[in-house]
Scaffold this active site. Structure first.
Site, PDB file in Angstrom:
ATOM      1  CG  HIS A 195       4.014  -2.297  -4.468  1.00 33.57           C
ATOM      2  ND1 HIS A 195       5.115  -0.915  -4.531  1.00 33.57           N
ATOM      3  CD2 HIS A 195       4.674  -2.959  -3.351  1.00 33.57           C
ATOM      4  CE1 HIS A 195       5.801  -1.079  -3.501  1.00 33.57           C
ATOM      5  NE2 HIS A 195       5.646  -2.422  -2.902  1.00 33.57           N
ATOM      6  N   GLY A 237       0.713  -1.197  -0.012  1.00 37.12           N
ATOM      7  CA  GLY A 237      -0.033  -0.124   0.092  1.00 37.12           C
ATOM      8  C   GLY A 237       0.883   1.172  -0.066  1.00 37.12           C
ATOM      9  CG  HIS A 238       4.746   1.273   0.646  1.00 40.35           C
ATOM     10  ND1 HIS A 238       4.364  -0.090   1.103  1.00 40.35           N
ATOM     11  CD2 HIS A 238       5.737   0.834  -0.181  1.00 40.35           C
ATOM     12  CE1 HIS A 238       5.166  -0.928   0.932  1.00 40.35           C
ATOM     13  NE2 HIS A 238       6.054  -0.377   0.361  1.00 40.35           N
ATOM     14  NE  ARG A 239       3.254   7.548  -5.548  1.00 43.81           N
ATOM     15  CZ  ARG A 239       3.802   8.581  -5.731  1.00 43.81           C
ATOM     16  NH1 ARG A 239       4.879   8.861  -6.270  1.00 43.81           N
ATOM     17  NH2 ARG A 239       3.169   9.845  -5.525  1.00 43.81           N
TER      18      ARG A 239
END
Length: 124
Positions: free
Chosen positions: A91, A44-46
């Site tokens: 992602h 839940g991040h980039r």
């Protein structure tokens, strides 16, 4: 944009040997692995700088990716498949099988300031 690469694998009657050599497009500074996952979503991040290479060395999992312009879904279900994630790739990982072990190679040491948690707007 995220992309799959095949890892060189040697197979004979004794089993399989998969090699990670000269195919990862960065110097590896950190390795971690995720396992024992329930039905939760991970990630839940980039990132601002970090490139990653994800390999499900056992079992399977699904990775959703959004690079700001396109969405992709990858199923990692073989230890000779490697997903390269660029810093811009927001992602999440989900649908882990009970036996899944997802190993991630990273180009940078852990730095909380490198993480961007806000997702991109949905692609229409």
């Amino acid at each position: 944009m995220a992309r799959l690469i095949d890892l060189k694998t040697f197979t004979d009657t004794r089993g399989n040997l998969t090699v990670i050599e000269k195919v990862i497009p960065f110097d590896i500074k950190r390795i971690f692995y995720i396992y024992g996952v329930d039905d939760s979503r991970r990630g839940g991040h980039r990132h601002r700088k970090t490139l990653q290479a994800a390999i499900c060395i056992q079992g399977a999992c699904t990775i959703y990716n959004h690079d700001g312009s396109a969405e992709q879904v990858f199923r990692l279900d073989r230890p000779d498949k490697c997903l390269i994630l660029e810093p811009a790739d927001w992602h999440t990982m989900y649908e882990f099988t009970p036996d899944a072990i997802l190993m991630v190679l990273a180009s940078e040491f852990f730095d909380q300031a490198d993480y961007i948690f806000e997702p991109y707007p949905a692609v229409s």
